[in-house]
Motif scaffolding. Structure first.
Motif, PDB file in Angstrom:
ATOM      1  N   LYS A 105      50.453  80.655  53.188  1.00 24.27           N
ATOM      2  CA  LYS A 105      49.730  80.144  54.339  1.00 24.27           C
ATOM      3  C   LYS A 105      50.080  78.682  54.527  1.00 24.27           C
ATOM      4  O   LYS A 105      50.433  78.040  53.543  1.00 24.27           O
ATOM      5  N   PRO A 106      50.059  78.166  55.711  1.00 24.95           N
ATOM      6  CA  PRO A 106      49.582  78.827  56.936  1.00 24.95           C
ATOM      7  C   PRO A 106      50.731  79.455  57.745  1.00 24.95           C
ATOM      8  O   PRO A 106      50.495  79.879  58.867  1.00 24.95           O
ATOM      9  N   THR A 114      54.236  78.756  63.565  1.00 26.17           N
ATOM     10  CA  THR A 114      53.723  80.067  63.147  1.00 26.17           C
ATOM     11  C   THR A 114      54.127  81.131  64.162  1.00 26.17           C
ATOM     12  O   THR A 114      54.566  82.228  63.792  1.00 26.17           O
ATOM     13  N   VAL A 130      51.058  87.034  54.372  1.00 32.33           N
ATOM     14  CA  VAL A 130      50.698  85.610  54.352  1.00 32.33           C
ATOM     15  C   VAL A 130      49.667  85.418  53.237  1.00 32.33           C
ATOM     16  O   VAL A 130      48.837  86.299  53.015  1.00 32.33           O
ATOM     17  N   TYR A 132      46.810  84.669  52.148  1.00 34.81           N
ATOM     18  CA  TYR A 132      45.351  84.542  52.189  1.00 34.81           C
ATOM     19  C   TYR A 132      44.761  85.340  51.026  1.00 34.81           C
ATOM     20  O   TYR A 132      44.136  86.384  51.202  1.00 34.81           O
ATOM     21  N   SER A 193      42.211  77.022  56.627  1.00 39.41           N
ATOM     22  CA  SER A 193      42.787  78.300  57.067  1.00 39.41           C
ATOM     23  C   SER A 193      42.272  79.446  56.205  1.00 39.41           C
ATOM     24  O   SER A 193      42.002  80.538  56.707  1.00 39.41           O
ATOM     25  N   HIS A 194      42.094  79.198  54.902  1.00 40.10           N
ATOM     26  CA  HIS A 194      41.542  80.245  54.028  1.00 40.10           C
ATOM     27  C   HIS A 194      40.118  80.603  54.462  1.00 40.10           C
ATOM     28  O   HIS A 194      39.748  81.779  54.533  1.00 40.10           O
ATOM     29  N   ASP A 197      40.153  82.436  57.849  1.00 36.91           N
ATOM     30  CA  ASP A 197      40.738  83.779  57.724  1.00 36.91           C
ATOM     31  C   ASP A 197      39.724  84.742  57.103  1.00 36.91           C
ATOM     32  O   ASP A 197      39.546  85.871  57.574  1.00 36.91           O
ATOM     33  N   ALA A 361      48.082  85.516  60.527  1.00 34.55           N
ATOM     34  CA  ALA A 361      48.439  84.086  60.531  1.00 34.55           C
ATOM     35  C   ALA A 361      48.327  83.533  61.957  1.00 34.55           C
ATOM     36  O   ALA A 361      47.822  82.430  62.173  1.00 34.55           O
TER      37      ALA A 361
END
Ligand SMILES: NC(=O)c1ccc[n+]([C@@H]2O[C@H](COP(=O)([O-])OP(=O)(O)OC[C@H]3O[C@@H](n4cnc5c(N)ncnc54)[C@H](O)[C@@H]3O)[C@@H](O)[C@H]2O)c1
Length: 405
Positions: A105-106, A114, A130, A132, A193-194, A197, A361
Motif C-alpha cells: 500500500k498505497p 494508483t 495490495v 492491506y 490508508s489502512h 481500507d 487501492a
C-alpha cells in the motif's frame, strides 16, 4: 499437481523481507495449498542486503537492477516493496511483461499513480494484491462476520485510527517516508490508508468527507540510502525538511447512513501502533486494536449481563489454527502477512481476483482525493471514484502547498 509460482521481490527493506519470510513459511503453514512458491530473485539497490537475500532467505539470485529481475521468464509474480514513488514504474513494467503484481500500500504515492497502476494491471489481466494486511487478522475477520450477520444491528457510527509513534522522535531520520518526492503524501498515503481500507471492508463505501492535515515535526536529520524510518540521528547532524503531512483527521459519511471519524498520526506520543477501530450498531458494538490484536471487545445489547466481553483469538477464528492450536496462543504482525500472501498466491494460482487488490487501492485513493480536496477547500467533499480521465481534476495540484494551510 501444484502450480509453481516464481517470485521476484523488488525492495528488500522491512516489507520486502517480511513478505519473503512469509513466502518461506507458506509450505509449512498451508499444506493444502494448490501452488508451490519459489523465491527466484530479489532486487535491492543497497548491495549489502544481497547476501542476506541469497544466504538467509534462499533467493536463487539477487541484483541491483529491478528491471532485469522483473523480466525473468521464471518470474510469475512481482512483489513491489520499494518506496512509494517507485511503485508505478515497477508495477507498470511488470504488468507489461504479463506478471501478476502484489504492491505494498498505497500503490504509488499519489492517486494518479494508483490509477495508472490499476489501468496497467487491468489491461494485462494481472491478478493484483495490495498490502492491506490488517484485514487478515483472525479477529478482524470475526468482527466482519458479526457485522454481516447483523449481530450489531444497524451500524450507526465508526471510529477508525492509526496512531503510530514511528515518527515521534524529532531525531528520527528523514527517511523516504517524510519526503513528498519519494513517498508522495504523508499519513494519508501511509497509515490512514489502512484505517480507511478496513472501515470500507467492515462498513461499506464512504460518500463524503471533511478533514485536514498538519505537520508537527518540520525538520529531521538527513538519512543515507535504505535507512529505516525507525533509525535515529544525533544532535548536530545535518537536517532536512519534512515535506508531507504527519497528521490527518476527518469526519465521514458512509453510504449506509452511518457516520465516522478517522485520525492518523505518525508523531503522536503514547500510542505505539494503534491501528484500531470501534464499530457501534443499534444492537451492539465491537472494538479492536492491533496492539492487542488477539483480543476483540464485543458488546451485545441483549446479552444477559451488560458490558464488553473480551474475545480472545483461537483456532475457531479464520486462519488462526494454521499457526497455533487452542485458544489465546497469540499471533503477531508477520502472521497477518503470511495469511495475506497465502490468500493472494491462491488467487493467482486459481486465476481469480484477490481482495484487497488494486480495485480496493483505487477505492481508497478516491477517498484520499476527497480528503485532500477538503484539506484544500475547508469544506465537505463528495467521494468521486477516480479514473484516468478525472483523477487530475480531483486531486489538488500543489501537494506541497497543503502543508502550509
Ligand atoms: N502493509 C504494511 O503494514 C506496511 C508496513 C510498512 C511499509 N509498507 C509499505 O511497503 C513499502 C516499503 O516500505 P518499507 O517500510 O519496507 O521501506 P524500507 O525503506 O524499509 O524498504 C524499501 C527498500 O527498497 C529499496 N530500494 C529503494 N530504491 C530501490 C530500487 N530502485 N530498486 C530496488 N530497491 C530499492 C531500499 O534500499 C529499501 O531496502 C512502502 O510502499 C510502504 O508504504 C507497508
Amino acid at each position: 499437481m501444484r502450480r509453481q509460482l516464481g517470485i521476484a521481490v523488488v525492495g528488500f527493506g522491512w516489507m520486502g523481507q517480511a513478505h519473503s519470510r512469509s513466502v518461506m513459511r507458506i509450505p509449512s503453514l498451508f499444506p493444502e495449498r494448490g501452488y508451490a512458491p519459489k523465491l527466484v530473485v530479489c532486487a535491492e539497490s543497497v548491495r549489502e542486503r544481497h547476501q542476506l537475500a541469497t544466504g538467509g532467505f534462499g533467493f536463487a539470485e539477487s541484483t541491483a537492477d529491478w528491471r532485469a529481475a522483473v523480466d525473468r521468464p521464471d518470474v510469475d509474480v512481482v512483489y513491489v516493496t520499494a518506496p512509494n514513488m517507485l511503485h508505478e514504474e515497477i508495477v507498470t513494467a511488470a504488468a507489461a511483461l504479463g506478471k501478476h503484481v502484489f504492491c505494498e500500500k498505497p500503490v504509488g504515492g499519489t492517486p494518479a499513480q494508483t490509477v495508472r497502476c490499476w489501468d496497467a494491471c487491468n489491461a494485462a489481466r494481472s491478478v493484483t494484491g495490495v498490502g492491506y494486511n490488517y484485514r487478515f487478522a483472525p479477529l478482524v475477520q470475526h468482527a466482519k462476520g458479526l457485522i454481516e450477520r447483523g449481530d450489531l444491528g444497524t451500524i450507526t457510527n465508526y471510529r477508525g485510527r492509526f496512531f503510530s509513534m514511528f515518527g515521534a522522535d524529532p531525531l528520527g531520520l528523514l527517511s523516504w517516508r517524510f519526503d513528498l518526492d519519494a513517498a508522495g503524501h504523508g499519513v494519508t498515503s501511509d497509515i490512514l490508508s489502512h484505517a480507511i481500507d478496513l472501515a470500507m471492508m467492515l462498513n461499506g463505501p464512504i460518500t463524503s468527507v471533511v478533514g485536514s492535515g498538519a505537520g508537527f515535526i518540520t525538520q529531521r536529520p538527513v538519512a543515507g540510502a535504505g535507512a529505516s524510518h525507525y533509525a535515529r540521528g544525533t544532535h548536530g547532524d545535518p537536517m532536512g525538511p519534512v515535506t508531507n503531512e504527519d497528521y490527518f483527521g476527518a469526519l465521514v459519511m458512509f453510504a449506509n447512513g452511518s457516520r465516522g471519524t478517522f485520525e492518523a498520526s505518525r508523531t503522536i506520543v503514547g500510542p505505539e501502533s494503534q491501528m484500531a477501530f470501534d464499530v457501534y450498531g443499534t444492537g451492539g458494538a465491537v472494538n479492536w486494536n492491533f496492539e492487542t490484536m488477539n483480543e476483540l471487545g464485543v458488546y451485545l445489547a441483549d446479552a444477559p449481563e451488560r458490558g464488553y466481553t473480551t474475545v480472545r483469538a483461537g483456532e475457531r477464528h479464520p486462519h488462526n489454527a494454521a499457526f497455533v492450536p487452542g485458544d489465546a496462543n497469540a499471533l503477531g504482525f508477520e502472521d497477518l502477512l503470511a495469511i495475506e500472501d497465502h490468500e493472494y498466491l491462491t488467487a493467482v494460482s486459481q486465476g481469480r481476483p484477490h481482495s484487497a487488490g488494486f480495485d480496493e487501492a483505487v477505492a481508497y485513493v478516491s477517498v484520499q482525493a476527497a480528503l485532500l480536496r477538503s484539506w484544500s477547500s475547508g469544506s465537505w467533499e463528495k467521494v468521486i471514484p477516480v479514473n484516468s480521465a478525472n483523477v487530475t481534476s480531483l486531486v489538488p495540484a500543489d501537494a506541497a502547498a497543503l502543508l502550509q494551510r
